[in-house]
Design a protein around this motif. Structure first.
Motif, PDB file in Angstrom:
ATOM      1  N   GLU A 189       0.750  -1.155  -0.066  1.00 35.11           N
ATOM      2  CA  GLU A 189       0.047  -0.014  -0.061  1.00 35.11           C
ATOM      3  C   GLU A 189       0.982   1.299  -0.056  1.00 35.11           C
ATOM      4  N   ALA A 190       2.273   0.982   0.619  1.00 41.34           N
ATOM      5  CA  ALA A 190       2.874   2.416   0.701  1.00 41.34           C
ATOM      6  C   ALA A 190       3.810   2.493  -0.432  1.00 41.34           C
ATOM      7  N   LEU A 191       4.344   1.446  -0.948  1.00 49.93           N
ATOM      8  CA  LEU A 191       5.592   1.503  -2.056  1.00 49.93           C
ATOM      9  C   LEU A 191       5.186   0.947  -3.185  1.00 49.93           C
ATOM     10  N   PRO A 192       5.914   1.100  -4.479  1.00 52.94           N
ATOM     11  CA  PRO A 192       5.436   0.565  -5.700  1.00 52.94           C
ATOM     12  C   PRO A 192       5.756  -1.043  -5.590  1.00 52.94           C
ATOM     13  N   VAL A 193       5.104  -1.767  -5.131  1.00 55.80           N
ATOM     14  CA  VAL A 193       5.446  -3.228  -4.693  1.00 55.80           C
ATOM     15  C   VAL A 193       4.071  -4.057  -5.016  1.00 55.80           C
ATOM     16  N   SER A 194       4.204  -5.182  -5.624  1.00 54.73           N
ATOM     17  CA  SER A 194       2.859  -6.161  -5.798  1.00 54.73           C
ATOM     18  C   SER A 194       3.376  -7.314  -5.329  1.00 54.73           C
ATOM     19  N   VAL A 195       2.720  -8.023  -4.458  1.00 60.37           N
ATOM     20  CA  VAL A 195       3.067  -9.385  -3.982  1.00 60.37           C
ATOM     21  C   VAL A 195       2.026 -10.435  -4.526  1.00 60.37           C
ATOM     22  N   HIS A 196       2.711 -11.441  -5.047  1.00 60.19           N
ATOM     23  CA  HIS A 196       1.928 -12.578  -5.772  1.00 60.19           C
ATOM     24  C   HIS A 196       2.269 -13.839  -5.107  1.00 60.19           C
ATOM     25  N   VAL A 197       1.331 -14.535  -4.450  1.00 61.26           N
ATOM     26  CA  VAL A 197       1.463 -16.063  -3.778  1.00 61.26           C
ATOM     27  C   VAL A 197       1.032 -17.050  -4.806  1.00 61.26           C
ATOM     28  N   LEU A 198       2.049 -18.013  -4.834  1.00 64.00           N
ATOM     29  CA  LEU A 198       1.873 -19.322  -5.788  1.00 64.00           C
ATOM     30  C   LEU A 198       1.463 -20.168  -4.901  1.00 64.00           C
ATOM     31  N   PRO A 199      -0.032 -20.524  -4.862  1.00 58.69           N
ATOM     32  CA  PRO A 199      -0.353 -21.575  -3.929  1.00 58.69           C
ATOM     33  C   PRO A 199      -0.140 -23.022  -4.101  1.00 58.69           C
ATOM     34  N   PHE A 200      -0.143 -23.818  -3.114  1.00 58.36           N
ATOM     35  CA  PHE A 200      -0.012 -25.140  -2.996  1.00 58.36           C
ATOM     36  C   PHE A 200      -0.896 -25.944  -4.254  1.00 58.36           C
ATOM     37  N   SER A 201      -1.911 -25.327  -4.583  1.00 56.45           N
ATOM     38  CA  SER A 201      -2.758 -25.993  -5.537  1.00 56.45           C
ATOM     39  C   SER A 201      -2.148 -25.956  -7.112  1.00 56.45           C
ATOM     40  N   ALA A 202      -1.108 -24.956  -7.093  1.00 55.77           N
ATOM     41  CA  ALA A 202      -0.686 -24.712  -8.616  1.00 55.77           C
ATOM     42  C   ALA A 202       0.058 -25.922  -9.068  1.00 55.77           C
ATOM     43  N   GLY A 203       0.518 -26.969  -8.154  1.00 58.43           N
ATOM     44  CA  GLY A 203       1.099 -27.918  -8.484  1.00 58.43           C
ATOM     45  C   GLY A 203       2.660 -27.694  -8.400  1.00 58.43           C
ATOM     46  N   ALA A 204       3.288 -28.587  -9.221  1.00 58.17           N
ATOM     47  CA  ALA A 204       4.770 -28.518  -9.264  1.00 58.17           C
ATOM     48  C   ALA A 204       5.313 -27.016  -9.628  1.00 58.17           C
ATOM     49  N   LEU A 205       6.385 -26.832  -8.884  1.00 60.31           N
ATOM     50  CA  LEU A 205       7.087 -25.445  -8.893  1.00 60.31           C
ATOM     51  C   LEU A 205       7.732 -25.123 -10.271  1.00 60.31           C
ATOM     52  N   PRO A 206       7.534 -23.856 -10.953  1.00 58.17           N
ATOM     53  CA  PRO A 206       8.300 -23.691 -12.202  1.00 58.17           C
ATOM     54  C   PRO A 206       9.690 -23.748 -12.340  1.00 58.17           C
ATOM     55  N   GLY A 207      10.205 -23.736 -11.143  1.00 57.46           N
ATOM     56  CA  GLY A 207      11.655 -23.696 -11.144  1.00 57.46           C
ATOM     57  C   GLY A 207      12.482 -24.010  -9.673  1.00 57.46           C
ATOM     58  N   PRO A 208      13.451 -24.413  -9.257  1.00 57.02           N
ATOM     59  CA  PRO A 208      13.959 -25.138  -8.208  1.00 57.02           C
ATOM     60  C   PRO A 208      14.531 -24.157  -7.334  1.00 57.02           C
ATOM     61  N   ASP A 209      15.107 -22.944  -7.976  1.00 56.10           N
ATOM     62  CA  ASP A 209      15.754 -21.949  -7.085  1.00 56.10           C
ATOM     63  C   ASP A 209      15.039 -20.763  -7.000  1.00 56.10           C
ATOM     64  N   SER A 210      15.358 -19.785  -5.996  1.00 54.45           N
ATOM     65  CA  SER A 210      15.084 -18.495  -5.989  1.00 54.45           C
ATOM     66  C   SER A 210      15.777 -17.444  -6.850  1.00 54.45           C
ATOM     67  N   LEU A 211      14.941 -16.478  -7.395  1.00 56.09           N
ATOM     68  CA  LEU A 211      16.026 -15.743  -8.337  1.00 56.09           C
ATOM     69  C   LEU A 211      15.303 -14.177  -8.257  1.00 56.09           C
ATOM     70  N   VAL A 212      16.240 -13.188  -8.648  1.00 51.13           N
ATOM     71  CA  VAL A 212      15.777 -11.856  -8.795  1.00 51.13           C
ATOM     72  C   VAL A 212      16.161 -11.182 -10.165  1.00 51.13           C
ATOM     73  N   ILE A 213      15.405 -10.550 -10.737  1.00 50.42           N
ATOM     74  CA  ILE A 213      15.699 -10.303 -12.272  1.00 50.42           C
ATOM     75  C   ILE A 213      15.821  -8.727 -12.065  1.00 50.42           C
ATOM     76  N   PHE A 214      16.835  -8.319 -12.643  1.00 42.87           N
ATOM     77  CA  PHE A 214      17.069  -6.528 -12.513  1.00 42.87           C
ATOM     78  C   PHE A 214      16.927  -6.271 -13.999  1.00 42.87           C
ATOM     79  N   THR A 215      16.253  -4.825 -13.866  1.00 38.70           N
ATOM     80  CA  THR A 215      15.939  -4.294 -15.228  1.00 38.70           C
ATOM     81  C   THR A 215      16.424  -2.764 -14.945  1.00 38.70           C
ATOM     82  N   PHE A 216      17.306  -2.364 -16.020  1.00 40.48           N
ATOM     83  CA  PHE A 216      17.843  -0.979 -15.901  1.00 40.48           C
ATOM     84  C   PHE A 216      17.473   0.120 -17.091  1.00 40.48           C
ATOM     85  N   SER A 217      17.518   1.440 -16.593  1.00 38.55           N
ATOM     86  CA  SER A 217      17.043   2.512 -17.453  1.00 38.55           C
ATOM     87  C   SER A 217      17.683   2.475 -18.904  1.00 38.55           C
TER      88      SER A 217
END
Length: 288
Positions: free
Chosen positions: A204-232
């Motif tokens: 609510e305070a910052l330009p952030v959106s959070v999305h939860v991948l529920p258990f019901s979605a099944g197998a995870l699309p990837g085994p590792d956590s990752l962060v993607i950075f975009t630049f100007s």
């Protein structure tokens, strides 16, 4: 002069290599052109190779001669000079060099320059969204890799990284996390309740959106956590930080970045909407 590789030195080297290859010049060819007319300091092929991999500095005269030899545009020349100058700047994240491996230091630098961030987390809440108490619990649990005396410094680093979200030139953080992340009670019920409240409040305070991948979605699309950075800058491309049980890595090559982008996109497509995600977070918080 050799230096520890930084994001800016890597980006400078990448752009210089692209310029050279676009001009259809080998490293030896470019060095010969730079050394024409007896410059104050000669450039060697070995040094140019280290510059292109981000492991050596480039003096202004050599950059000027490379720009002329490759017929780079004025805009590209200005961008290269900015990167050359900033590659030598001491960033605040370098204060933590003694406590973190190179990829984690580069993670902080990437975040400082990025205008957009997308994350996919399978174990813990994204570091940019953690409360101090939650971060202390996470860092403190990594006893095999972190000395107890270093916990405070590492948590401080994480808290300082979060300041980027409030910068006027920052775009948006889109965070996808598995349902297991919000249901794992890190640090005890009260710490976890505070963390979940924080997730709701920060969207609510910052330009952030959070999305939860529920258990019901099944197998995870990837085994590792990752962060993607975009630049100007259009020529900067994107960079990815991948964190696994065995290692942390930075990727900038197109194939790896594309693969990680597919993983994030698949996770986001299967995740709940931002509204439904916050409702689930609120529900889990009440269950604690």
């Amino acid at each position: 002069m050799t230096l520890r590789k930084t994001v800016r030195s890597r980006r400078l080297g990448k752009l210089l290599r692209q310029l050279r290859e676009d001009a259809q010049l080998s490293q030896d060819d470019l060095v010969a052109l730079v050394n024409t007319g007896k410059p104050p300091r000669r450039l060697t092929t070995t040094h140019l190779s280290r510059v292109e991999t981000g492991l050596a500095r480039l003096i202004p005269d050599h950059l000027t001669r490379i720009v002329a030899a490759t017929n780079a545009s004025q805009d590209r020349a200005a961008e290269l000079e900015e990167l050359r100058r900033r590659a030598d700047e001491r960033g605040w994240w370098q204060e933590y060099r003694a406590y973190v491996p190179e990829p984690v230091e580069m993670l902080a630098e990437l975040g400082e320059d990025a205008t957009g961030i997308r994350s996919y987390d399978i174990a813990f809440v994204q570091g940019l969204l953690q409360t101090r108490a939650y971060a202390e619990a996470v860092v403190g649990a990594a006893r095999a890799h972190v000395l107890p005396v270093d916990v405070d410094r590492l948590v401080e680093l994480r808290m300082r990284r979060q300041q980027r979200l409030r910068a006027p030139d920052f775009g948006r953080l889109v965070a996808v996390m598995t349902e297991g992340v919000i249901r794992t009670v890190v640090g005890g019920p009260e710490v976890m309740r505070e963390q979940l409240r924080h997730l709701i409040a920060i969207t609510e305070a910052l330009p952030v959106s959070v999305h939860v991948l529920p258990f019901s979605a099944g197998a995870l699309p990837g085994p590792d956590s990752l962060v993607i950075f975009t630049f100007s800058q259009e020529g900067d491309g994107e960079a990815v930080f991948v964190d696994s049980d065995t290692a942390s890595r930075i990727y900038e090559d197109r194939d790896r970045v594309t693969q990680c982008t597919y993983t994030f996109s698949a996770a986001l497509a299967q995740a709940l909407s931002a509204r439904d995600s916050l409702a689930l977070i609120n529900q889990v918080m009440k269950e604690l």
